[in-house]
Design a protein around this motif. Structure first.
Motif, PDB file in Angstrom:
ATOM      1  N   MET A   1      12.543  -2.809  29.104  1.00 42.72           N
ATOM      2  CA  MET A   1      11.446  -1.547  28.442  1.00 42.72           C
ATOM      3  C   MET A   1      11.516  -0.567  30.072  1.00 42.72           C
ATOM      4  N   LYS A   2      11.129   0.482  29.653  1.00 42.28           N
ATOM      5  CA  LYS A   2      10.554   1.244  31.030  1.00 42.28           C
ATOM      6  C   LYS A   2       9.742   2.395  30.746  1.00 42.28           C
ATOM      7  N   LYS A   3       8.173   2.937  30.990  1.00 44.13           N
ATOM      8  CA  LYS A   3       8.195   4.270  31.025  1.00 44.13           C
ATOM      9  C   LYS A   3       8.621   5.345  30.696  1.00 44.13           C
ATOM     10  N   VAL A   4       8.059   6.292  29.839  1.00 44.90           N
ATOM     11  CA  VAL A   4       8.438   7.252  29.465  1.00 44.90           C
ATOM     12  C   VAL A   4       8.084   8.593  30.264  1.00 44.90           C
ATOM     13  N   SER A   5       8.628   8.908  31.545  1.00 44.52           N
ATOM     14  CA  SER A   5       8.443  10.086  31.950  1.00 44.52           C
ATOM     15  C   SER A   5       8.431  11.514  30.625  1.00 44.52           C
ATOM     16  N   LYS A   6       7.430  12.431  31.498  1.00 39.36           N
ATOM     17  CA  LYS A   6       7.464  13.353  30.658  1.00 39.36           C
ATOM     18  C   LYS A   6       8.766  14.364  29.726  1.00 39.36           C
ATOM     19  N   ALA A   7       9.695  14.457  31.170  1.00 37.86           N
ATOM     20  CA  ALA A   7      10.750  15.154  30.571  1.00 37.86           C
ATOM     21  C   ALA A   7      12.055  14.411  29.462  1.00 37.86           C
ATOM     22  N   GLN A   8      11.513  12.503  29.578  1.00 39.21           N
ATOM     23  CA  GLN A   8      11.823  12.268  29.048  1.00 39.21           C
ATOM     24  C   GLN A   8      11.251  12.045  27.279  1.00 39.21           C
ATOM     25  N   TRP A   9       9.951  11.942  27.068  1.00 32.36           N
ATOM     26  CA  TRP A   9       9.299  12.484  26.065  1.00 32.36           C
ATOM     27  C   TRP A   9       9.455  13.369  25.760  1.00 32.36           C
ATOM     28  N   LEU A  10       9.706  14.297  26.187  1.00 34.79           N
ATOM     29  CA  LEU A  10      10.312  16.108  25.192  1.00 34.79           C
ATOM     30  C   LEU A  10      11.497  15.720  24.485  1.00 34.79           C
ATOM     31  N   LYS A  11      12.235  15.058  25.757  1.00 35.33           N
ATOM     32  CA  LYS A  11      13.421  14.860  25.024  1.00 35.33           C
ATOM     33  C   LYS A  11      13.715  14.517  23.731  1.00 35.33           C
ATOM     34  N   GLU A  12      12.390  12.761  24.184  1.00 34.89           N
ATOM     35  CA  GLU A  12      12.993  11.911  22.598  1.00 34.89           C
ATOM     36  C   GLU A  12      12.424  12.291  21.512  1.00 34.89           C
ATOM     37  N   MET A  13      11.037  13.422  21.658  1.00 36.57           N
ATOM     38  CA  MET A  13      10.259  13.495  20.538  1.00 36.57           C
ATOM     39  C   MET A  13      10.791  14.944  19.038  1.00 36.57           C
ATOM     40  N   GLY A  14      11.850  15.343  20.377  1.00 35.40           N
ATOM     41  CA  GLY A  14      12.200  17.015  20.119  1.00 35.40           C
ATOM     42  C   GLY A  14      11.745  17.379  19.976  1.00 35.40           C
ATOM     43  N   SER A  15      11.409  19.207  19.069  1.00 37.97           N
ATOM     44  CA  SER A  15      10.522  20.272  19.300  1.00 37.97           C
ATOM     45  C   SER A  15       9.964  19.970  18.244  1.00 37.97           C
ATOM     46  N   ASP A  16      10.852  19.964  16.902  1.00 36.28           N
ATOM     47  CA  ASP A  16      10.217  19.420  15.501  1.00 36.28           C
ATOM     48  C   ASP A  16       9.280  18.126  14.729  1.00 36.28           C
ATOM     49  N   ARG A  17       8.177  18.523  14.829  1.00 36.75           N
ATOM     50  CA  ARG A  17       7.211  17.051  14.389  1.00 36.75           C
ATOM     51  C   ARG A  17       7.181  16.288  13.003  1.00 36.75           C
ATOM     52  N   PRO A  18       7.861  14.987  12.378  1.00 34.48           N
ATOM     53  CA  PRO A  18       7.442  14.590  11.299  1.00 34.48           C
ATOM     54  C   PRO A  18       6.515  14.812  10.640  1.00 34.48           C
ATOM     55  N   ALA A  19       6.322  15.541   8.889  1.00 34.02           N
ATOM     56  CA  ALA A  19       4.948  15.110   7.912  1.00 34.02           C
ATOM     57  C   ALA A  19       4.928  14.220   8.067  1.00 34.02           C
ATOM     58  N   LEU A  20       5.057  12.721   8.372  1.00 34.24           N
ATOM     59  CA  LEU A  20       4.833  11.261   7.693  1.00 34.24           C
ATOM     60  C   LEU A  20       4.992  10.960   8.787  1.00 34.24           C
ATOM     61  N   THR A  21       3.267  10.282   8.799  1.00 32.83           N
ATOM     62  CA  THR A  21       3.615   9.334  10.452  1.00 32.83           C
ATOM     63  C   THR A  21       3.871   7.524   9.712  1.00 32.83           C
ATOM     64  N   VAL A  22       4.238   7.134  10.331  1.00 34.82           N
ATOM     65  CA  VAL A  22       4.254   5.631   9.813  1.00 34.82           C
ATOM     66  C   VAL A  22       3.980   4.700  10.910  1.00 34.82           C
ATOM     67  N   GLY A  23       2.987   3.956  10.856  1.00 33.52           N
ATOM     68  CA  GLY A  23       2.583   2.625  11.739  1.00 33.52           C
ATOM     69  C   GLY A  23       3.348   0.831  11.205  1.00 33.52           C
ATOM     70  N   LEU A  24       3.934   0.155  12.583  1.00 36.68           N
ATOM     71  CA  LEU A  24       4.509  -0.546  11.719  1.00 36.68           C
ATOM     72  C   LEU A  24       3.851  -1.359  12.331  1.00 36.68           C
ATOM     73  N   ASP A  25       3.812  -2.685  12.040  1.00 30.09           N
ATOM     74  CA  ASP A  25       3.123  -3.737  12.821  1.00 30.09           C
ATOM     75  C   ASP A  25       4.624  -4.626  12.577  1.00 30.09           C
ATOM     76  N   LEU A  26       4.928  -5.043  13.605  1.00 26.12           N
ATOM     77  CA  LEU A  26       6.328  -5.793  13.356  1.00 26.12           C
ATOM     78  C   LEU A  26       5.931  -7.537  13.363  1.00 26.12           C
ATOM     79  N   GLY A  27       6.294  -8.274  12.497  1.00 28.78           N
ATOM     80  CA  GLY A  27       6.216  -9.748  12.765  1.00 28.78           C
ATOM     81  C   GLY A  27       7.538 -10.561  12.336  1.00 28.78           C
ATOM     82  N   ASP A  28       7.686 -11.532  12.713  1.00 26.86           N
ATOM     83  CA  ASP A  28       8.673 -12.749  12.704  1.00 26.86           C
ATOM     84  C   ASP A  28       9.662 -12.722  11.159  1.00 26.86           C
ATOM     85  N   ARG A  29       8.353 -12.704   9.793  1.00 25.24           N
ATOM     86  CA  ARG A  29       9.029 -12.836   8.564  1.00 25.24           C
ATOM     87  C   ARG A  29       9.178 -11.858   7.564  1.00 25.24           C
ATOM     88  N   TYR A  30       7.895 -11.295   8.150  1.00 18.76           N
ATOM     89  CA  TYR A  30       6.987  -9.798   7.524  1.00 18.76           C
ATOM     90  C   TYR A  30       6.524  -8.716   8.534  1.00 18.76           C
TER      91      TYR A  30
END
Length: 362
Positions: A1-30
């Motif tokens: 993994m690597k840190k995200v530069s500002k340019a990469q961040w803008l490219k990755e996120m895109g111009s549109d922002r989704p209306a819904l936001t999800v927090g996902l706490d990953l576990g081995d089984r659930y």
């Protein structure tokens, strides 16, 4: 993994922002999730199995969502899957979000909600990371597997030396590669039964490590920058390949930031007039940091060729004090991290005495 530069961040996120936001706490089984609407109100909570099929059933065909999850064992494949399903994915740096990791009410449900609220408010609070490509990850897995075998070999060698000492004997000093042959005659007869299996395992590990090192050597054909970095004294194929595959791209804000990114810069705890001297932060990739320290030891050792970097380090080591040499090694490792990043960016080979001296690592 690597840190995200500002340019990469803008490219990755895109111009549109989704209306819904999800927090996902990953576990081995659930894995627990929390869904927020545009007003940051909890719409849905629950858990799903941590399998590709379960994630597909839950997220495939859904309205585009911003999904935040912590980096970890499962985050590479989960983030790739969710992106392929059209969602906006944020991989949070777990080291940087103490509000979650050090919470007094830490549990999977609360962690998922916290991730969602951070992502909905300001994703930069999560210190987002980007996972490297599958191909580069597989190449890095080769290096990590070799490191595991080296640790196992060291453990077996030390165990055998300890057994012989307990019987009143002593094994000769030798390299781990020649160990199975060189020490066999020095093993007391009473230990033959337990020593021979250990020697056979060490010999097997030697062959496997040699095979992996040959594969690592070939990585230079796919990543030309590895050859550039190897022109530095003490930087061999393993160090150069690990540096390239760990950083993934030379996109850190500045060359000087490379040392801090790898945890080789002193930590800070300044407040008012108080500014105590702290040890290095030790953040970032531990294995790469240890390799750079080993390279620094070679540069300052008796076999290290003369260079401006070596002279600078030796001057620090001779400045006095019991810890001067250790500090010099860490300082050279930090300079080395900066130098390698500069060489990667410029494509220029190492110069023992650049003009002006040490300009590239100042």
């Amino acid at each position: 993994m690597k840190k995200v530069s500002k340019a990469q961040w803008l490219k990755e996120m895109g111009s549109d922002r989704p209306a819904l936001t999800v927090g996902l706490d990953l576990g081995d089984r659930y894995s627990h999730y929390c869904l927020l609407n545009a007003a940051k109100e909890v719409m849905e909570e629950g858990r799903i199995q941590s399998t590709e099929a379960a994630f597909r059933r839950h997220f495939e065909g859904e309205e585009r969502q911003r999904i935040a999850l912590e980096c970890g064992t499962h985050s590479p494949w989960v983030s790739r899957l969710l992106k392929s399903l059209g969602h906006q994915v944020i991989v949070a740096n777990a080291r940087k979000i103490a509000a979650i990791s050090s919470s007094e009410s830490k549990n999977d449900r609360n962690d998922a909600e916290q991730l969602a609220r951070f992502a909905a408010s300001d994703p930069k609070l999560l210190a987002p990371l980007l996972h490297r490509s599958m191909e580069r990850q597989q190449d890095l897995n080769l290096i990590q597997a070799r490191a595991t075998l080296v640790r196992a070999r060291t453990m077996l060698v030390n165990a055998l030396r300890g057994l012989v000492k307990s019987a009143g004997g002593r094994l000769p000093a030798c390299s781990t590669e020649s160990f199975p042959v060189r020490v066999r005659a020095s093993i007391p007869s009473v230990l033959t039964t337990v020593a021979v299996p250990l020697l056979e395992q060490i010999a097997t590990l030697n062959r496997q490590i040699d095979s992996m090192e040959e594969q690592i050597e070939k990585l230079g054909t796919r990543y030309p920058e590895i050859g550039v970095l190897r022109t530095v004294p003490g930087v061999g194929p393993v160090v150069a390949a690990t540096y390239v595959l760990t950083l993934d791209r030379p996109n850190i804000a500045s060359n000087r930031s490379a040392g801090a990114w790898l945890g080789l810069r002193p930590g800070q705890s300044q407040s008012g007039d108080s500014d105590p001297e702290l040890g290095i932060s030790k953040t970032g990739n531990r294995y790469l940091r240890s390799l750079l320290v080993q390279s620094a030891q070679y540069i300052l050792g008796r076999f290290g060729p003369d260079s401006a970097l070596r002279r600078w380090g030796l001057k620090l080591a001779s400045s006095g004090g019991k810890r001067a040499k250790k500090r010099a090694i860490v300082a050279v490792a930090r300079k080395l991290a900066v130098l390698l990043h500069s060489m990667w960016r410029s494509g220029q080979s190492f110069q023992h005495f650049p003009q002006p001296a040490m300009a590239t690592v100042a």
